[in-house]
Design an enzyme around this catalytic site. Structure first.
Site, mmCIF file in Angstrom:
data_model
loop_
_atom_site.group_PDB
_atom_site.id
_atom_site.type_symbol
_atom_site.label_atom_id
_atom_site.label_comp_id
_atom_site.label_asym_id
_atom_site.label_seq_id
_atom_site.Cartn_x
_atom_site.Cartn_y
_atom_site.Cartn_z
ATOM 1 N N SER A 1 0.680 -1.214 0.102
ATOM 2 C CA SER A 1 -0.044 -0.104 -0.104
ATOM 3 C C SER A 1 0.804 1.348 -0.104
ATOM 4 O O SER A 1 0.380 2.352 -0.247
ATOM 5 C CB SER A 1 -0.938 0.154 1.100
ATOM 6 O OG SER A 1 -1.734 -0.974 1.123
ATOM 7 N N CYS B 1 -9.408 -1.858 3.752
ATOM 8 C CA CYS B 1 -8.562 -0.466 3.137
ATOM 9 C C CYS B 1 -9.083 -0.053 1.809
ATOM 10 O O CYS B 1 -10.264 0.473 1.726
ATOM 11 C CB CYS B 1 -7.232 -0.683 3.534
ATOM 12 S SG CYS B 1 -6.350 0.604 3.507
ATOM 13 N N HIS C 1 -6.925 -2.308 9.113
ATOM 14 C CA HIS C 1 -6.155 -3.394 8.860
ATOM 15 C C HIS C 1 -6.447 -4.673 10.024
ATOM 16 O O HIS C 1 -5.876 -4.506 10.992
ATOM 17 C CB HIS C 1 -4.653 -3.500 8.471
ATOM 18 C CG HIS C 1 -4.557 -2.981 7.206
ATOM 19 N ND1 HIS C 1 -4.162 -3.537 6.095
ATOM 20 C CD2 HIS C 1 -4.327 -1.567 6.833
ATOM 21 C CE1 HIS C 1 -3.919 -2.865 5.078
ATOM 22 N NE2 HIS C 1 -3.972 -1.500 5.485
ATOM 23 N N GLU D 1 -6.011 -7.664 10.258
ATOM 24 C CA GLU D 1 -4.749 -8.631 10.028
ATOM 25 C C GLU D 1 -3.739 -7.937 10.948
ATOM 26 O O GLU D 1 -2.595 -8.604 11.268
ATOM 27 C CB GLU D 1 -4.423 -8.928 8.925
ATOM 28 C CG GLU D 1 -3.303 -8.233 7.974
ATOM 29 C CD GLU D 1 -4.232 -7.003 7.481
ATOM 30 O OE1 GLU D 1 -3.404 -6.070 6.890
ATOM 31 O OE2 GLU D 1 -5.426 -6.708 7.553
#
Length: 365
Positions: free
Chosen positions: A46, A247, A332, A334
């Site tokens: 990203s 995202c 996020h 994760e």
């Protein structure tokens, strides 16, 4: 270490020492407030095309290890730190930050006033910058910077070019890769999902032919409006199978449902951003990395329900569809790096997948 300089498009000049690659590099300069996790930050797709600064003053003290990468090949254009450890100390460390950046031809600069730079970005917003030699004329560089257009094909650069499978025995999840972090794959494989990863430009017809139990829209770099083919695909698959967006995937889902997105002044990048769940009243600490956000007012004329907001600036952090099994979050879950407060969202998605499959069985019967 060679003397280098960081020059912003507004004419601000920072002098420091170079490390990593010695080539010149141009990119959008942004900052991340995480105290740890520089390896995950550097390898997060990203950040494609950006020069990343860590606001925490000491970076590199635990080196680089083989386990914490979020992609095999990093896509950042440069790295900035106040102080970089040349002799890291950690049992997992296999090389220094300097060695890693040299191996991947990524320029870095250290020894600058990162606090001053952060305040500059917060006031003026993210801007173009260059890491270059001290021999370069700042006035000439600024003119070139202002005339330089930043790329708009970051998703194309970071997405897989061909589909591939990560085998499992559980639910079949088609993951649309806009620049996926390994952490997202890890969470799905940990839950024994059979994951088929497809390129960002895969059509709805191609995806539905794979007979997915659910679709994951991943994170990725850049402006979501630069990926119109993905917006069209989402419009055609929503309602046909459960969807979970993260995202950039969250922004694309919102655009597909008629909402709008906007660029933030300096974005959200760090590992301690508080997010409030409007349904439960709970607050979670989250890991974030994005320049764009869903416009809150634009949700009013869609079938999307606002589910979560950022406590710092009240921006949209989560939405769910009122009619179809689809939801998304701006942060996020994760982590990688960051807190794992919202890791349960992967379980919520798979429960949605299970419930949808059961409904299909009943309808078929």
């Amino acid at each position: 270490m060679p003397k280098r300089q960081l020059i912003l498009e507004d004419g601000t000049v920072f002098s420091g020492e170079g490390f990593g690659s010695e080539r010149n590099t141009v990119g959008e300069v942004v900052f991340n407030t995480g105290m740890t996790g520089y390896q995950e930050v550097i390898s997060d797709p990203s950040y494609c095309g950006q020069i990343v600064m860590m606001t925490y003053p000491l970076v590199g003290n635990y080196g680089i290890n083989r386990d914490d990468f979020e992609t095999v090949t990093p896509f950042i254009h440069g790295f900035i730190a106040k102080e970089v450890a040349d002799a890291p100390s950690n049992f997992r460390s296999v090389e220094t930050l300097d060695q890693f950046l040299k191996a991947h031809d990524i320029p870095g600069i250290r020894g600058i006033d990162t606090r001053k730079l952060t305040k500059r970005i917060r006031k003026r917003g993210t801007m173009k910058a260059i890491i270059t030699s001290v021999e370069q004329s700042a006035d000439e560089v600024v003119k070139e910077l202002r005339a330089t257009a930043l790329p708009t094909d970051q998703v194309k650069q970071t997405s897989t070019s061909k589909p591939y499978v990560v085998p499992g025995r559980g639910h079949h999840i088609v993951m649309v890769d806009f620049g996926v972090k390994h952490g997202i794959l890890r969470e799905l494989t940990r839950r024994d999902c059979h994951v088929t990863v497809v390129p960002y430009h895969y059509s709805a017809e191609q995806i539905l032919r794979l007979k997915p139990d659910g679709i994951m829209l991943t994170n990725g770099p850049g402006n979501p409006k630069d990926v119109p083919e993905a917006i069209e695909m989402i419009q055609q698959v929503i309602g046909k199978t459960p969807i979970f967006g993260i995202c950039l995937g969250h922004q694309l889902l919102a655009l597909a449902c008629g909402a709008d997105t906007e660029k933030l002044t300096f974005g959200h990048r760090g590992a301690n951003h508080p997010v409030k769940d409007l349904q439960t009243g709970k607050t979670y600490l989250t890991s974030q990395n994005h320049s764009y956000a869903v416009n809150k007012a634009s949700l009013e004329h869609t079938r999307l329900q606002l589910t979560q907001i950022a406590l710092n600036d009240k921006t949209v952090e989560g939405v769910s569809h009122e009619e179809h099994p689809a939801f998304s979050v701006q942060y996020h879950p994760e982590s990688s790096p960051g807190p794992e407060d919202t890791n349960f969202l992967f379980d919520a998605f798979l429960q949605m997948v299970k419930d949808n499959k059961e409904k299909e069985v009943v309808a078929y019967a």
